[in-house]
Motif scaffolding. Structure first.
Motif, PDB file in Angstrom:
ATOM      1  N   GLY A   1       1.036  -1.201  -0.160  1.00  0.00           N
ATOM      2  CA  GLY A   1       0.039   0.065  -0.028  1.00  0.00           C
ATOM      3  C   GLY A   1       0.830   1.316   0.096  1.00  0.00           C
ATOM      4  O   GLY A   1       2.064   1.316   0.782  1.00  0.00           O
ATOM      5  N   VAL A   2       0.567   2.212  -0.923  1.00  0.00           N
ATOM      6  CA  VAL A   2       1.379   3.393  -1.019  1.00  0.00           C
ATOM      7  C   VAL A   2       0.747   4.771   0.236  1.00  0.00           C
ATOM      8  O   VAL A   2      -0.338   4.733   0.127  1.00  0.00           O
ATOM      9  N   MET A   3       1.711   4.954   0.918  1.00  0.00           N
ATOM     10  CA  MET A   3       1.276   6.198   1.943  1.00  0.00           C
ATOM     11  C   MET A   3       1.497   7.325   1.648  1.00  0.00           C
ATOM     12  O   MET A   3       2.802   7.539   0.730  1.00  0.00           O
ATOM     13  N   GLY A   4       0.851   8.418   2.041  1.00  0.00           N
ATOM     14  CA  GLY A   4       1.052   9.582   1.537  1.00  0.00           C
ATOM     15  C   GLY A   4       1.664  10.450   2.582  1.00  0.00           C
ATOM     16  O   GLY A   4       2.270   9.775   3.583  1.00  0.00           O
ATOM     17  N   GLY A   5       1.588  11.795   2.640  1.00  0.00           N
ATOM     18  CA  GLY A   5       2.215  12.602   3.831  1.00  0.00           C
ATOM     19  C   GLY A   5       3.752  13.156   3.121  1.00  0.00           C
ATOM     20  O   GLY A   5       3.929  13.119   1.970  1.00  0.00           O
TER      21      GLY A   5
ATOM     22  N   LEU B   1      -4.686   1.195   1.526  1.00  0.00           N
ATOM     23  CA  LEU B   1      -4.372   2.488   2.067  1.00  0.00           C
ATOM     24  C   LEU B   1      -6.071   2.920   2.794  1.00  0.00           C
ATOM     25  O   LEU B   1      -6.740   3.020   1.979  1.00  0.00           O
ATOM     26  N   CYS B   2      -6.005   3.041   4.061  1.00  0.00           N
ATOM     27  CA  CYS B   2      -7.157   3.406   4.522  1.00  0.00           C
ATOM     28  C   CYS B   2      -7.034   4.714   5.100  1.00  0.00           C
ATOM     29  O   CYS B   2      -6.505   4.577   6.443  1.00  0.00           O
ATOM     30  N   ALA B   3      -7.121   5.747   4.461  1.00  0.00           N
ATOM     31  CA  ALA B   3      -6.990   7.043   4.801  1.00  0.00           C
ATOM     32  C   ALA B   3      -8.169   7.968   5.597  1.00  0.00           C
ATOM     33  O   ALA B   3      -8.772   8.368   4.953  1.00  0.00           O
ATOM     34  N   ARG B   4      -8.203   7.628   6.844  1.00  0.00           N
ATOM     35  CA  ARG B   4      -9.508   8.422   7.424  1.00  0.00           C
ATOM     36  C   ARG B   4      -8.929   9.579   8.076  1.00  0.00           C
ATOM     37  O   ARG B   4      -8.711   9.735   9.300  1.00  0.00           O
ATOM     38  N   GLY B   5      -8.457  10.633   7.323  1.00  0.00           N
ATOM     39  CA  GLY B   5      -7.872  11.863   7.612  1.00  0.00           C
ATOM     40  C   GLY B   5      -6.350  11.351   7.869  1.00  0.00           C
ATOM     41  O   GLY B   5      -5.757  10.743   7.902  1.00  0.00           O
TER      42      GLY B   5
ATOM     43  N   LEU C   1      -2.109  -1.297  10.098  1.00  0.00           N
ATOM     44  CA  LEU C   1      -0.812  -0.555  10.321  1.00  0.00           C
ATOM     45  C   LEU C   1      -0.933   0.978  10.459  1.00  0.00           C
ATOM     46  O   LEU C   1      -1.303   1.404   9.337  1.00  0.00           O
ATOM     47  N   HIS C   2      -0.950   1.567  11.538  1.00  0.00           N
ATOM     48  CA  HIS C   2      -1.109   2.995  11.741  1.00  0.00           C
ATOM     49  C   HIS C   2       0.424   3.478  11.214  1.00  0.00           C
ATOM     50  O   HIS C   2       1.333   3.256  12.047  1.00  0.00           O
ATOM     51  N   MET C   3       0.395   4.125   9.948  1.00  0.00           N
ATOM     52  CA  MET C   3       1.481   4.727   9.570  1.00  0.00           C
ATOM     53  C   MET C   3       2.296   5.701  10.489  1.00  0.00           C
ATOM     54  O   MET C   3       3.626   5.794  10.134  1.00  0.00           O
ATOM     55  N   ARG C   4       1.793   6.629  11.036  1.00  0.00           N
ATOM     56  CA  ARG C   4       2.344   7.688  11.785  1.00  0.00           C
ATOM     57  C   ARG C   4       3.034   7.007  13.084  1.00  0.00           C
ATOM     58  O   ARG C   4       4.081   7.598  13.596  1.00  0.00           O
ATOM     59  N   THR C   5       2.469   5.885  13.750  1.00  0.00           N
ATOM     60  CA  THR C   5       3.225   5.517  14.820  1.00  0.00           C
ATOM     61  C   THR C   5       3.677   4.064  14.501  1.00  0.00           C
ATOM     62  O   THR C   5       4.390   3.290  15.600  1.00  0.00           O
TER      63      THR C   5
ATOM     64  N   THR D   1      -9.771  -8.724  -5.185  1.00  0.00           N
ATOM     65  CA  THR D   1      -9.241  -7.265  -5.154  1.00  0.00           C
ATOM     66  C   THR D   1     -10.027  -6.480  -4.044  1.00  0.00           C
ATOM     67  O   THR D   1     -10.973  -6.927  -3.521  1.00  0.00           O
ATOM     68  N   ALA D   2      -9.247  -5.396  -3.531  1.00  0.00           N
ATOM     69  CA  ALA D   2      -9.768  -4.606  -2.448  1.00  0.00           C
ATOM     70  C   ALA D   2      -9.435  -3.332  -2.977  1.00  0.00           C
ATOM     71  O   ALA D   2      -8.329  -2.835  -3.098  1.00  0.00           O
ATOM     72  N   THR D   3     -10.615  -2.431  -2.823  1.00  0.00           N
ATOM     73  CA  THR D   3     -10.338  -0.931  -3.335  1.00  0.00           C
ATOM     74  C   THR D   3     -11.112  -0.497  -2.389  1.00  0.00           C
ATOM     75  O   THR D   3     -12.280  -0.331  -1.966  1.00  0.00           O
ATOM     76  N   LEU D   4     -10.493   0.969  -1.959  1.00  0.00           N
ATOM     77  CA  LEU D   4     -11.137   1.711  -0.888  1.00  0.00           C
ATOM     78  C   LEU D   4     -11.882   2.845  -1.629  1.00  0.00           C
ATOM     79  O   LEU D   4     -11.427   3.592  -2.399  1.00  0.00           O
ATOM     80  N   ILE D   5     -13.286   3.118  -1.366  1.00  0.00           N
ATOM     81  CA  ILE D   5     -13.897   4.174  -2.103  1.00  0.00           C
ATOM     82  C   ILE D   5     -14.609   4.998  -0.836  1.00  0.00           C
ATOM     83  O   ILE D   5     -15.657   4.556  -0.091  1.00  0.00           O
ATOM     84  N   GLY D   6     -14.206   6.293  -0.608  1.00  0.00           N
ATOM     85  CA  GLY D   6     -14.419   6.834   0.761  1.00  0.00           C
ATOM     86  C   GLY D   6     -14.052   6.059   1.816  1.00  0.00           C
ATOM     87  O   GLY D   6     -12.809   5.716   2.236  1.00  0.00           O
ATOM     88  N   GLU D   7     -15.016   5.598   2.638  1.00  0.00           N
ATOM     89  CA  GLU D   7     -14.992   4.699   3.668  1.00  0.00           C
ATOM     90  C   GLU D   7     -15.336   3.461   3.637  1.00  0.00           C
ATOM     91  O   GLU D   7     -15.518   2.583   4.684  1.00  0.00           O
TER      92      GLU D   7
END
Length: 228
Positions: A4-8, A84-88, A128-132, A153-159
């Motif tokens: 999974g690709v993480m932003g930031g 990537l599960c980006a909830r904020g 896996l919480h990427m910040r910590t 396949t697993a694709t995130l759309i919103g939440e």
């Protein structure tokens, strides 16, 4: 392995799990027979090696690392999905779902050189919480559970995590391709099955992306089900 690709500010690529095979010797069972010794050939076998390691790749530094993580690490798995599960931006996480694993401590024999894959329950979700770099395991609250599967396949759309297809594992190493679709609400951690009159045929190891091309024509899952 799945990634999974993480932003930031400093993006990284997170990779977890996967499987490799190594070549080894697996002799045939010893036979005790009267007369001169019987020499049996030694057959070279491929034995599976599953991984439970987390790797991080920093594109800016062009370097891989093996980070230390907090919490209990997931057990090894392969043919799973990582999304990537980006909830904020304060809680970006890599979500592991499904896949298979081999029994821990399996010893190959000539009669059983490969172990039978074990399903990973749809209730066994790892974050896996990427910040910590901390692992947590959300509790699924409600909804019909998807059959365990791999190569989906697993694709995130919103939440909402859209799960489609894959392969189910049955007795005697029989695999069945799947064509059903489920939605996992990552806010409430609840499943529901998505019924559609024009669902694709069964398949495994396919790819899926979400392209938000026009907000005015976007149809929610509920609207799509009502229209069908």
């Amino acid at each position: 392995s799945e990634q999974g690709v993480m932003g930031g500010a400093s993006p990284v690529i997170a990779v977890f799990g996967g499987m490799d095979v190594q070549q080894g010797d697996a002799g045939l069972p010893a036979l005790v027979l009267p007369g001169p010794p019987l020499l049996l050939p030694v057959q070279r076998q491929w034995r599976p090696v599953q991984s439970g390691r987390l790797l991080l790749f920093a594109p800016g530094d062009k370097a891989w690392s093996l980070p230390r993580t907090g919490g209990a690490s997931p057990l090894p798995r392969f043919r799973h999905s990582a999304t990537l599960c980006a909830r904020g931006t304060a809680d970006e996480a890599m979500l592991l779902w499904g896949g298979w694993r081999y029994p821990v401590g399996f010893q190959a024999t000539p009669l059983e050189p490969f172990p039978r894959e074990r399903d990973i329950s749809p209730d066994e979700i790892a974050l896996l919480h990427m910040r910590t770099l901390t692992w947590t395991y959300p509790v699924v609250s409600a909804g019909p559970r998807p059959p365990p599967r791999a190569a989906h396949t697993a694709t995130l759309i919103g939440e909402s995590l859209l799960l489609y297809g894959g392969a189910a594992n049955h007795e005697r190493n029989h695999e069945e391709d799947l064509g059903d679709t489920f939605v996992l609400d990552t806010a409430a951690w609840a499943y529901r099955r998505l019924n559609s009159a024009c669902a694709p045929e069964v398949r495994r190891s396919s790819g899926m992306v979400f392209y938000f091309y026009e907000a005015a024509t976007f149809t929610t899952f509920a609207q799509a089900e009502a229209a069908a």
